[in-house]
Motif scaffolding. Structure first.
Motif, PDB file in Angstrom:
ATOM      1  N   ASN A 178       8.781  10.489  -3.967  1.00  0.00           N
ATOM      2  CA  ASN A 178       7.814  11.541  -3.700  1.00  0.00           C
ATOM      3  C   ASN A 178       7.401  12.182  -5.033  1.00  0.00           C
ATOM      4  OD1 ASN A 178       6.340  13.748  -2.872  1.00  0.00           O
ATOM      5  ND2 ASN A 178       8.032  14.771  -1.831  1.00  0.00           N
ATOM      6  N   LEU A 179       6.114  12.080  -5.378  1.00  0.00           N
ATOM      7  CA  LEU A 179       5.613  12.575  -6.664  1.00  0.00           C
ATOM      8  C   LEU A 179       4.789  13.850  -6.513  1.00  0.00           C
ATOM      9  CD1 LEU A 179       4.505   9.124  -8.158  1.00  0.00           C
ATOM     10  CD2 LEU A 179       6.630  10.366  -8.624  1.00  0.00           C
ATOM     11  N   SER A 180       4.937  14.535  -5.399  1.00  0.00           N
ATOM     12  CA  SER A 180       4.104  15.707  -5.104  1.00  0.00           C
ATOM     13  C   SER A 180       4.213  16.808  -6.145  1.00  0.00           C
ATOM     14  CB  SER A 180       4.485  16.280  -3.735  1.00  0.00           C
ATOM     15  OG  SER A 180       4.311  15.324  -2.714  1.00  0.00           O
TER      16      SER A 180
ATOM     17  N   ALA B 233       0.830  -1.199   0.000  1.00  0.00           N
ATOM     18  CA  ALA B 233       0.000   0.000   0.000  1.00  0.00           C
ATOM     19  C   ALA B 233       0.871   1.259   0.000  1.00  0.00           C
ATOM     20  CB  ALA B 233      -0.926   0.007   1.210  1.00  0.00           C
ATOM     21  N   ALA B 234       0.351   2.331  -0.582  1.00  0.00           N
ATOM     22  CA  ALA B 234       1.124   3.556  -0.787  1.00  0.00           C
ATOM     23  C   ALA B 234       1.712   4.104   0.503  1.00  0.00           C
ATOM     24  CB  ALA B 234       0.236   4.615  -1.444  1.00  0.00           C
ATOM     25  N   GLN B 235       0.903   4.159   1.560  1.00  0.00           N
ATOM     26  CA  GLN B 235       1.382   4.750   2.809  1.00  0.00           C
ATOM     27  C   GLN B 235       2.414   3.859   3.505  1.00  0.00           C
ATOM     28  OE1 GLN B 235      -2.368   5.430   4.726  1.00  0.00           O
ATOM     29  NE2 GLN B 235      -2.788   7.284   3.551  1.00  0.00           N
ATOM     30  N   ILE B 236       2.274   2.552   3.365  1.00  0.00           N
ATOM     31  CA  ILE B 236       3.253   1.630   3.943  1.00  0.00           C
ATOM     32  C   ILE B 236       4.580   1.737   3.198  1.00  0.00           C
ATOM     33  CG2 ILE B 236       3.819  -0.800   4.351  1.00  0.00           C
ATOM     34  CD1 ILE B 236       1.677   0.231   6.225  1.00  0.00           C
ATOM     35  N   LEU B 237       4.517   1.691   1.868  1.00  0.00           N
ATOM     36  CA  LEU B 237       5.737   1.770   1.061  1.00  0.00           C
ATOM     37  C   LEU B 237       6.385   3.150   1.162  1.00  0.00           C
ATOM     38  CD1 LEU B 237       4.584  -0.107  -2.171  1.00  0.00           C
ATOM     39  CD2 LEU B 237       6.172  -0.953  -0.440  1.00  0.00           C
ATOM     40  N   GLY B 238       5.556   4.195   1.149  1.00  0.00           N
ATOM     41  CA  GLY B 238       6.096   5.546   1.257  1.00  0.00           C
ATOM     42  C   GLY B 238       6.788   5.762   2.592  1.00  0.00           C
ATOM     43  N   GLY B 239       6.167   5.276   3.656  1.00  0.00           N
ATOM     44  CA  GLY B 239       6.751   5.417   4.974  1.00  0.00           C
ATOM     45  C   GLY B 239       8.041   4.640   5.145  1.00  0.00           C
ATOM     46  N   ALA B 240       8.182   3.577   4.363  1.00  0.00           N
ATOM     47  CA  ALA B 240       9.390   2.744   4.434  1.00  0.00           C
ATOM     48  C   ALA B 240      10.475   3.229   3.477  1.00  0.00           C
ATOM     49  CB  ALA B 240       9.037   1.293   4.119  1.00  0.00           C
ATOM     50  N   GLY B 241      10.204   4.328   2.767  1.00  0.00           N
ATOM     51  CA  GLY B 241      11.199   4.876   1.857  1.00  0.00           C
ATOM     52  C   GLY B 241      11.347   4.121   0.554  1.00  0.00           C
ATOM     53  N   LYS B 242      10.317   3.354   0.178  1.00  0.00           N
ATOM     54  CA  LYS B 242      10.403   2.534  -1.034  1.00  0.00           C
ATOM     55  C   LYS B 242       9.887   3.244  -2.281  1.00  0.00           C
ATOM     56  CE  LYS B 242      11.789  -0.910   1.531  1.00  0.00           C
ATOM     57  NZ  LYS B 242      13.214  -1.312   1.523  1.00  0.00           N
ATOM     58  N   LEU B 243       9.239   4.408  -2.107  1.00  0.00           N
ATOM     59  CA  LEU B 243       8.642   5.104  -3.246  1.00  0.00           C
ATOM     60  C   LEU B 243       9.190   6.521  -3.387  1.00  0.00           C
ATOM     61  CD1 LEU B 243       4.866   4.121  -2.841  1.00  0.00           C
ATOM     62  CD2 LEU B 243       6.544   3.095  -4.393  1.00  0.00           C
TER      63      LEU B 243
ATOM     64  N   LEU C 167      -5.471   9.041  -0.072  1.00  0.00           N
ATOM     65  CA  LEU C 167      -5.259   7.598  -0.055  1.00  0.00           C
ATOM     66  C   LEU C 167      -3.860   7.201  -0.514  1.00  0.00           C
ATOM     67  CD1 LEU C 167      -8.675   6.509  -1.609  1.00  0.00           C
ATOM     68  CD2 LEU C 167      -8.088   6.719   0.796  1.00  0.00           C
ATOM     69  N   VAL C 168      -3.154   8.112  -1.158  1.00  0.00           N
ATOM     70  CA  VAL C 168      -1.814   7.800  -1.662  1.00  0.00           C
ATOM     71  C   VAL C 168      -0.766   8.760  -1.094  1.00  0.00           C
ATOM     72  CG1 VAL C 168      -2.542   6.658  -3.787  1.00  0.00           C
ATOM     73  CG2 VAL C 168      -2.314   9.151  -3.742  1.00  0.00           C
ATOM     74  N   SER C 169      -1.117   9.429   0.003  1.00  0.00           N
ATOM     75  CA  SER C 169      -0.222  10.419   0.598  1.00  0.00           C
ATOM     76  C   SER C 169       0.126  10.052   2.038  1.00  0.00           C
ATOM     77  CB  SER C 169      -0.865  11.811   0.578  1.00  0.00           C
ATOM     78  OG  SER C 169      -1.149  12.227  -0.733  1.00  0.00           O
ATOM     79  N   LEU C 170       1.274  10.562   2.481  1.00  0.00           N
ATOM     80  CA  LEU C 170       1.713  10.378   3.862  1.00  0.00           C
ATOM     81  C   LEU C 170       2.578  11.570   4.240  1.00  0.00           C
ATOM     82  CD1 LEU C 170       1.805   8.400   6.317  1.00  0.00           C
ATOM     83  CD2 LEU C 170       3.975   7.548   5.383  1.00  0.00           C
ATOM     84  N   ASN C 171       2.234  12.200   5.346  1.00  0.00           N
ATOM     85  CA  ASN C 171       2.992  13.348   5.845  1.00  0.00           C
ATOM     86  C   ASN C 171       3.174  14.431   4.781  1.00  0.00           C
ATOM     87  OD1 ASN C 171       3.341  12.017   8.331  1.00  0.00           O
ATOM     88  ND2 ASN C 171       5.181  10.974   7.593  1.00  0.00           N
ATOM     89  N   GLY C 172       2.088  14.657   4.018  1.00  0.00           N
ATOM     90  CA  GLY C 172       2.097  15.723   3.028  1.00  0.00           C
ATOM     91  C   GLY C 172       2.769  15.382   1.715  1.00  0.00           C
ATOM     92  N   LYS C 173       3.250  14.163   1.568  1.00  0.00           N
ATOM     93  CA  LYS C 173       3.920  13.752   0.335  1.00  0.00           C
ATOM     94  C   LYS C 173       3.032  12.783  -0.444  1.00  0.00           C
ATOM     95  CE  LYS C 173       8.576  14.242   2.287  1.00  0.00           C
ATOM     96  NZ  LYS C 173       9.848  13.539   2.618  1.00  0.00           N
ATOM     97  N   VAL C 174       2.952  12.997  -1.749  1.00  0.00           N
ATOM     98  CA  VAL C 174       2.146  12.133  -2.616  1.00  0.00           C
ATOM     99  C   VAL C 174       3.043  11.029  -3.184  1.00  0.00           C
ATOM    100  CG1 VAL C 174       0.743  12.028  -4.714  1.00  0.00           C
ATOM    101  CG2 VAL C 174       0.615  14.035  -3.224  1.00  0.00           C
ATOM    102  N   TYR C 175       2.646   9.772  -2.969  1.00  0.00           N
ATOM    103  CA  TYR C 175       3.470   8.643  -3.404  1.00  0.00           C
ATOM    104  C   TYR C 175       2.861   7.833  -4.546  1.00  0.00           C
ATOM    105  CZ  TYR C 175       6.463   9.406   0.643  1.00  0.00           C
ATOM    106  OH  TYR C 175       7.341   9.958   1.547  1.00  0.00           O
TER     107      TYR C 175
END
Length: 439
Positions: free
Chosen positions: A128-130, A116-126, A145-153
């Motif tokens: 930042n496409l903001s 999932a986007a937030q899991i992968l984004g939080g783990a540094g796997k994606l 649904l595809v963002s975490l901490n203000g960053k779009v993944y």
């Protein structure tokens, strides 16, 4: 250039098991689906090298997207890596963890599973496409649904209804109509069984189909209690552990699921059937219809090209006015942080995010734009969903708001046990509650 060589394929059915929470969106016009002579994403001789794209198997639209993008960028060698939902998550996540993953990745929204986007984004796997062009105009609900901490993944553009897809001619032949109350559903199941068929072919071997029906029923029940229950959970005003609306609704939905099992709504040994297998049952006339996500319709249509197909939401109450459309956010796409060709990877995702491709995506994958558009063209196969969509009565599956991937794995396993007669409703509830972090 787009090369199929090296693609990985397996035999089980497609599934998009993202599942989310969204309340009702406002109205706006949808993008035009017509192609333009000047594509917004320019072909460039600077795009070269290798580009690997991973996604769920059985998606002709994605195949077509890669072919068109490859034709625009002849110096680029594109390879697809396809597998089904039962193997995709573990396979691609392992590759990402090793730093050897694909460049562009089909991902899920929210935090409901390991891909999932937030899991992968939080783990540094994606990546930042903001700052990408489509990110600023993305529907606000979709963006969360595809963002975490203000960053779009990730990019996500379309929502796909879950429900009962049925053979209209078979329904007419049996003298039945889609039920609009739960008691009517049970009576219809029994009537069809007496004629040697089943109403709903259920492919519970495929994870999302094991728990999809009770999740949809719970959504409908919760909506009658509080139309904003998912918003409250999403904002943290309530927790999944403590929400009376959610827990009471899930309890009733599981009771109804068990009632459906006893009434013969499904074929025997449902956990022995994959999504592909139940589509074969419908195509061969052994079942009136099947429960699935609308993104799986192309495969059913390929098996039965002449079948007249329509959609119905499964009722959870005794009021037809309580019917709510349950949907998931369709495909989402991210760029691997370990990609060795980020320029090409981001260019492909930007191409997918153009208004033209978004509109075509919705049409090809039997979905609807996030923002409710009363003028949207409803595919014939989704006629039964069109009225609810245009009324704004749409709820997305709750799993994107679930706090960890274990919740989804737990509810899949427990619902499969319930279907096999090896678990009780109370047992399922306790296991799911524990996975949320409850006592």
């Amino acid at each position: 250039m787009f090369h199929k060589k090296g693609a990985i394929r397996t035999l089980a059915g497609i599934a998009v098991s993202a599942v989310i929470a969204l309340t009702f969106a406002g109205c706006a016009s949808s993008p035009s689906s017509k192609s333009t002579s000047s594509d917004p994403v320019k072909s460039s001789s600077s795009l070269s090298g290798d580009l690997t794209v991973s996604y769920l198997s059985g998606n002709p639209f994605t195949d077509d997207t890669l072919k068109k993008f490859g034709a625009m960028n002849p110096g680029l060698k594109i390879r697809d890596v396809q597998s089904t939902s039962n193997t995709y998550q573990a396979q691609i996540r392992a590759q990402l963890d090793s730093g050897q993953g694909p460049d562009v990745i089909f991902i899920w929204t929210g935090s409901g599973n390991a891909m999932a986007a937030q899991i992968l984004g939080g783990a540094g796997k994606l990546v930042n496409l903001s700052n990408q062009p489509w990110a600023k105009s993305m529907d606000p609900a979709a963006k969360t649904l595809v963002s975490l901490n203000g960053k779009v993944y990730g990019l996500t553009t379309v929502q796909n209804p879950y429900g009962f897809f049925y053979n209209k001619d078979k329904m007419k032949e049996l003298g039945i109509t889609p039920p609009t109350t739960f008691s009517g559903l049970i009576n219809t199941c029994k009537a069809v069984r007496k004629k040697g068929l089943v109403l709903i072919a259920l492919g519970a071997q495929t994870g999302y189909l094991a728990y999809g029906i009770p999740a949809q029923l719970a959504n409908s029940i919760a909506y009658t209690k509080d139309p904003n229950y998912l918003t409250k959970l999403g904002k943290g005003e309530e927790t999944w552990t403590d929400s009376k609306v959610w827990n009471q609704s899930l309890s009733k939905a599981l009771d109804e699921y068990q009632t459906m099992i006893k009434a013969g709504c499904f074929q025997d040994n449902v956990t022995g059937y994959s999504e592909d297998a139940v589509k074969q049952m419908v195509a061969s006339g052994k079942a009136v219809g099947t429960y699935l996500i609308s993104a799986g319709l192309p495969a059913l249509r390929a098996l039965a090209p002449d079948m007249k197909i329509d959609f119905a939401t499964l009722p959870a109450t005794e009021k037809a006015s309580d019917l709510v459309l349950t949907a998931n956010p369709g495909s989402a796409w991210g760029v691997s942080a370990s990609s060795k060709n980020k320029a090409a990877a981001e260019a492909l995702v930007n191409y997918m995010g153009t208004p033209q491709r978004q509109a075509l995506d919705a049409q090809a994958n039997f979905g609807f734009p996030y923002t409710v558009n009363k003028d949207v063209k409803v595919p014939a196969e989704l006629t039964g969903a069109g009225k609810l969509y245009k009324e704004g009565k749409v709820l997305l599956f709750p799993t994107a708001l679930w706090p960890n991937p274990e919740v989804k794995q737990t509810i899949i396993a427990e619902c499969q046990n319930l279907l096999n007669g090896n678990e009780t409703v109370d047992g399922v509830l306790k296991a799911v509650q524990k996975s949320f972090g409850g006592k």
